[in-house]
Structure formats: C-alpha cells, structure tokens
Design a protein around this motif. Structure first.
Motif, short mmCIF file in Angstrom:
data_model
loop_
_atom_site.label_atom_id
_atom_site.label_comp_id
_atom_site.label_asym_id
_atom_site.label_seq_id
_atom_site.Cartn_x
_atom_site.Cartn_y
_atom_site.Cartn_z
N GLU A 1 -7.00 7.46 6.41
CA GLU A 1 -6.70 8.05 5.12
C GLU A 1 -6.19 9.58 5.58
OE1 GLU A 1 -7.05 9.01 2.00
OE2 GLU A 1 -6.17 11.18 2.61
N PRO A 2 -6.36 9.99 6.89
CA PRO A 2 -5.78 11.40 7.39
C PRO A 2 -4.16 10.82 7.66
CG PRO A 2 -8.05 11.27 8.67
CD PRO A 2 -7.82 9.81 7.96
N ALA A 3 -4.19 9.56 7.61
CA ALA A 3 -2.77 9.82 8.73
C ALA A 3 -1.55 8.77 7.38
CB ALA A 3 -2.79 8.14 9.72
N LEU A 4 -2.40 8.61 5.96
CA LEU A 4 -1.80 8.39 5.16
C LEU A 4 -1.94 9.69 4.13
CD1 LEU A 4 -3.73 5.96 2.95
CD2 LEU A 4 -1.18 5.05 3.92
N ALA A 5 -2.41 10.68 4.79
CA ALA A 5 -2.47 12.37 3.97
C ALA A 5 -0.89 12.66 4.79
CB ALA A 5 -3.29 12.65 4.09
N ALA A 6 -1.39 12.31 6.08
CA ALA A 6 -0.04 13.05 6.68
C ALA A 6 1.85 12.48 6.28
CB ALA A 6 -0.50 12.61 8.23
N GLY A 7 1.99 11.31 5.81
CA GLY A 7 3.11 11.15 5.15
C GLY A 7 3.25 10.13 6.46
N LYS A 8 2.09 9.22 6.87
CA LYS A 8 2.30 8.90 7.45
C LYS A 8 2.50 6.74 7.28
CE LYS A 8 0.29 10.12 11.96
NZ LYS A 8 1.88 11.34 12.54
N LEU A 9 3.39 5.57 8.07
CA LEU A 9 3.40 4.92 7.35
C LEU A 9 2.13 4.38 8.15
CD1 LEU A 9 4.72 2.44 6.31
CD2 LEU A 9 6.05 1.90 8.33
N VAL A 10 0.92 3.36 8.02
CA VAL A 10 -0.30 2.76 8.88
C VAL A 10 0.03 1.05 8.96
CG1 VAL A 10 -2.70 2.50 8.53
CG2 VAL A 10 -1.35 4.50 8.10
N ILE A 11 -0.07 0.72 9.38
CA ILE A 11 -0.26 -0.94 10.42
C ILE A 11 -1.10 -1.13 10.16
CG2 ILE A 11 1.18 -2.41 11.61
CD1 ILE A 11 3.25 -1.33 9.87
N CYS A 12 -2.16 -2.02 10.11
CA CYS A 12 -3.49 -2.05 10.32
C CYS A 12 -3.29 -3.70 10.75
CB CYS A 12 -4.45 -1.61 8.92
SG CYS A 12 -5.69 -1.97 9.63
#
Ligand code: TYD
Length: 206
Positions: free
Chosen positions: A83-94
């Motif tokens: 959530e924090p990474a998405l909120a910071a506009g990042k692409l999250v690869i899981c």
C-alpha cells in the motif's frame, strides 16, 4: 498518481524468480520507479510467518491453519509494503499473491474457492492486481527444470499429483479473471522475458 500492482504466478519451478529478475533489469534500464517483493513474506513480520508455514518439520499443520497463515502474512505485507509503495506512485512487482492461495489451498488442498475468497476478502476487494502474469508451464516440465535444486520445504515435499491440482487450479482462475494473462514459457528465459515486457507495455503499465 497511484502506482500499479503486478503479480507473478505459476507452479514450482516455473521460473518466476528468474523472470522477475530479468524484468527488474529492464525496468531499471527504462528508469521505472518500482519495487520487487514476494509472498509469503516481504516484510519482517510476514517473513516470520513464512518460516512457520514452510518449515518442513511442521507436518501437523492442518490445511485451514496453512491457508489462514498465508492470508495473515498477506495482509501484513499489503499494509506494510504494498500500500505505501502504491500510494507513492511506484510499480509494485510481487512474486505470488492471492491466486497462489486459490490454486494451492483452494484447489490442491481442496478447501474450495469460497473459503479462500472469504479469508482473503480485503486482498481481493481492496487490492486486486492490475495485472497477473501467469507463467504457463506444466508441473511435469517445471519439475524437470527444478530437479536437483529442491529446497525441500513443506510445499515442495508434496508429490506431483498435488502440483497437477495446483496447475489445474491456475487454469480455471485464468478463465475466471481477465486480469490474469498467461505467458508461454516454451523458449529461452530471454524469450519469455520479452513476452512479459511486451505484455506490460500492451497493458499500459510501463
Ligand atoms: P517459495 O520458496 O517462494 O516458492 P516459489 O519459489 O515456488 O515461489 O515458497 C512459497 C511456497 O508457498 C510455494 O510452494 C507456493 C506456496 N504458497 C501457497 O501455497 N499459498 C500462497 O498463498 C502463497 C503466497 C504461496
């Protein structure tokens, strides 16, 4: 702007880690703002839960406990990392997400889709991936590839029939959720990586 959430799925030995590494090289080359993370784990608390789940000595663990521990690790990881990474506009690869629970615990363990959906309601409702890359390789071929490199954790100790049920589970998820896209893994790892990169472009995620 909110970032995008991309998950990778597949059977044991499908090459997720290799593909995620190759993708991260390409994303770095184009200057993308991204993070790579994994399930179960990805945060301190969730990594502790991971150890309990995958410990080969925990043979007494019942299927429901296993499914709930994956769900617990998931929600912690979502709140603390994703959530924090998405909120910071990042692409999250899981590396793996709720589809692993649907395929492994829902289909292969036989707990059923409804049970897994219920205990993962927050993940499914509030954090659906923008794209799920399913590395499509049969468990037989994947097993061959992985031969000799087994870590022997609790999930890898399951026989081929279990992993066939996992694969069947993934194939039915593929039909149900349009966000899941299959990438064929017949060629070299570099060819597969090209397909993955092209898919992200086609979906407007990079
Ligand atoms: P890992 O070593 O990360 O396996 P892999 O390299 O194949 O991804 O271990 C994760 C194991 O946990 C793997 O066997 C799949 C399983 N798993 C589930 O059964 N349910 C889940 O919800 C998740 C996230 C993983």
């Amino acid at each position: 702007m909110r970032g995008a959430f991309i998950t990778f799925e597949g059977c044991e030995g499908s090459g997720k880690s290799t593909q995620i590494r190759l993708l991260s090289e390409k994303l770095t080359a184009i200057g993308a703002d991204f993070i790579i993370t994994r399930e179960p784990g990805g945060s301190d608390v969730a990594e502790q839960i991971r150890k309990i789940i995958l410990d080969g000595k925990n043979v007494a663990m019942c299927d429901e406990c296993e499914a709930l521990l994956y769900a617990a690790a998931r929600i912690q990881h979502l709140k603390e990392i994703v959530e924090p990474a998405l909120a910071a506009g990042k692409l999250v690869i899981c590396d793996r997400y709720v589809d692993s629970s649907l395929a492994y615990q829902g289909a292969a363990r036989g707990l059923g889709e409804k049970y897994i959906e219920d205990i993962n309601a927050v993940a499914l409702d509030c954090y659906p991936p923008d794209l799920t890359v399913f590395l499509n390789i049969s468990p037989e071929r994947a097993f061959e590839r992985k031969h000799g490199a087994d870590k022997g954790d609790r999930m890898e100790q399951q026989g081929i029939n279990f992993h066939r049920r996992v694969y069947e589970g993934y194939l039915s998820l593929l039909k149900k959720y349009p966000r899941i896209c299959a990438v064929e893994c017949g060629g070299t790892k570099y060819e597969t990586a090209e397909r993955v990169f092209a898919l992200l472009k086609e979906k407007g995620l990079i």
